[in-house]
Design a protein around this motif. Sequence first.
Motif: not given
Length: 634
Positions: A366-386
Amino acid sequence: FLSTRNCPCKMSQLPPKSPLASPVSEGMNSTVESLDNLSMDSFWLEVENIKQSAEAEQEECSLADVKTQEEGEAEAEWLQDAGLSDLLGDRASGNDNVLLSTLTKTQAAAVQRRLDTYSRSRRRKNKHPVRDVRDIFGVVSSEETAAEKEESSPDPLWHKLRTSNVQRKTQDYSCTVRNPGKEEMFNMDVAYSEQAAVLLKGSFLSESRRLKDGNALTKFKIPKGRLGVTRIGDLSAQDMKKIPTLALIELTALCDVLGFELKRNKAAKLKTTEKRLFGVPLNTLLENDQKLLPNTKVPLLLQALLSCLEKRGLETEGILRVSGSQTRIKSLEQKLERDFYTGLFSWDEVHQNDVSGLLKRFIRELPAPLLTAEYLPAFAAVQNIPDLKQRLQALNLLILILPEPNRNTLKALLEFLSKVVARENNNKMNLWNVSTVMAPNLFMHKGLPNKIPEGKEKQLAEGAADVVRMMIHYQDLLWTVSSFLVAQVRKLNESNSKKYQFCDKRIKNLLRKIHADKDKVEKNQAEPSKIVKVHASLLLKESLEVHLNNATRVADVLRQFQKNLCQNGWNIVNTVNLLKCNNSMECTNLLLYEVGGNIGEHCLDPDTYLLDLYHINPHAEWIIKQNPSYPRMF
């Protein structure tokens, strides 16, 4: 990428943690410590397969040119995306923005912070004066008088936010699962950020403990209030358009309270392709598919891939994990490009591992990530919430923010992955195996830059896999629209209809009143009963008269409707829609909708208490319709 640095397809960059987030990381090795005993072999094998696939085709990745944003630019973009663009510029004013009237205390604070930063950056650039934040909110700047706020406020949320860094150093922020194996309530009536603020005041997670068994995931249950539960798809398209902006504000408020910085990428601009299936934007795919099948919500190619795997691949050992032949997969892609829309392509002789390879390739290409380019970092950063519950709250909001094509496509994929996990005894693919295989395909994208800190590869890989695991396991919960968001949509609709005018001097009092209203229980019980009419114009010429009391639910009305059809011989417009082959009525074939008033159209939960709903939206019509997902008999 990670251990294979020469791979052209790399995991997207995670946002750097804010100063407030750092002590959390020092006190724990993030979420991934709970996964120490779980193998990551499948993840690294998948990374290697992606690398070989890219090298075989000699792909050159055009990484997005991500420029460093100047101070205030990110805040300006955020305000625009949050539906608050009228607060920007020289003539900024909150008077006409009805969205502000729906905000909770923590949400208003999140908006105010961004407006503060934006206003300061404008002043520093010596441009035309901008409207001071005090003119919008009727309160003083958070930074200028923070000390005054701490001394004067009986409930100093600002003080909590500023001192949370110190507090976190002395608290146990372990990866938590409270009461693993037991059912826990997941409150959707109160804004998540408000819940987090309350927890921040007390002994936040003081009784938390580490999760040692990676499979012992907490069971969550959404408690049904008097108004029932609203799922994605229950609201009209008009009302759903309001949800992403509200969810973005709430997600930002939640991150503010927890001390995490919400980072977003700019959308990547990639070259267009001449292909018709692979490497084509989701919107373009759906436009083409809807010419063949109107109302298509998930790309037909993805539907075909998933259908093929469900029919013949769910029992295949190692499905998704065992790689198919790259040569055959490439050949199949070319045949699909040529023959898919003509109907000449046959799936009968295609090897199932090759189909699973095509599925993963479709997602990656897909030309842009399925989780979107804008929010892919936010999806990945969810792991940091304890805390697990707060991770799910953040994921719920992120999914609501996704564009509809991405959200529908992701749901179809997750539903299939759940079916794979359900056949674990035969295919040897448990939840963690499936998650580790799919994580690289969702979080690696050739169009995004990669700057992974040395020594963080294992942590980020396990964290990405854990996010995928949560999305698979908790998808029913994640695809729910929180009651507090539905309530905000109602207020938006009411404010728009009344053209409510904000007064600068009264904004603080109004926000306090809005916050207080959320804690009030409806006290319209002075009217113990009500007679209303329920319409079913597509099914009947007559209306159904219903006597409502405090115990009347949607399910009761549908049963009464069914009973009257059978006993009274009503003039049925289209009987065949309601009758099954044995001539018995099927109540689940029918749905009750709330239409108009302060909502566009709302498919009601069978457990909704109608008198309570009437008090909240007395001007709505109630209409019985056939369930669109129910198979028609004609």
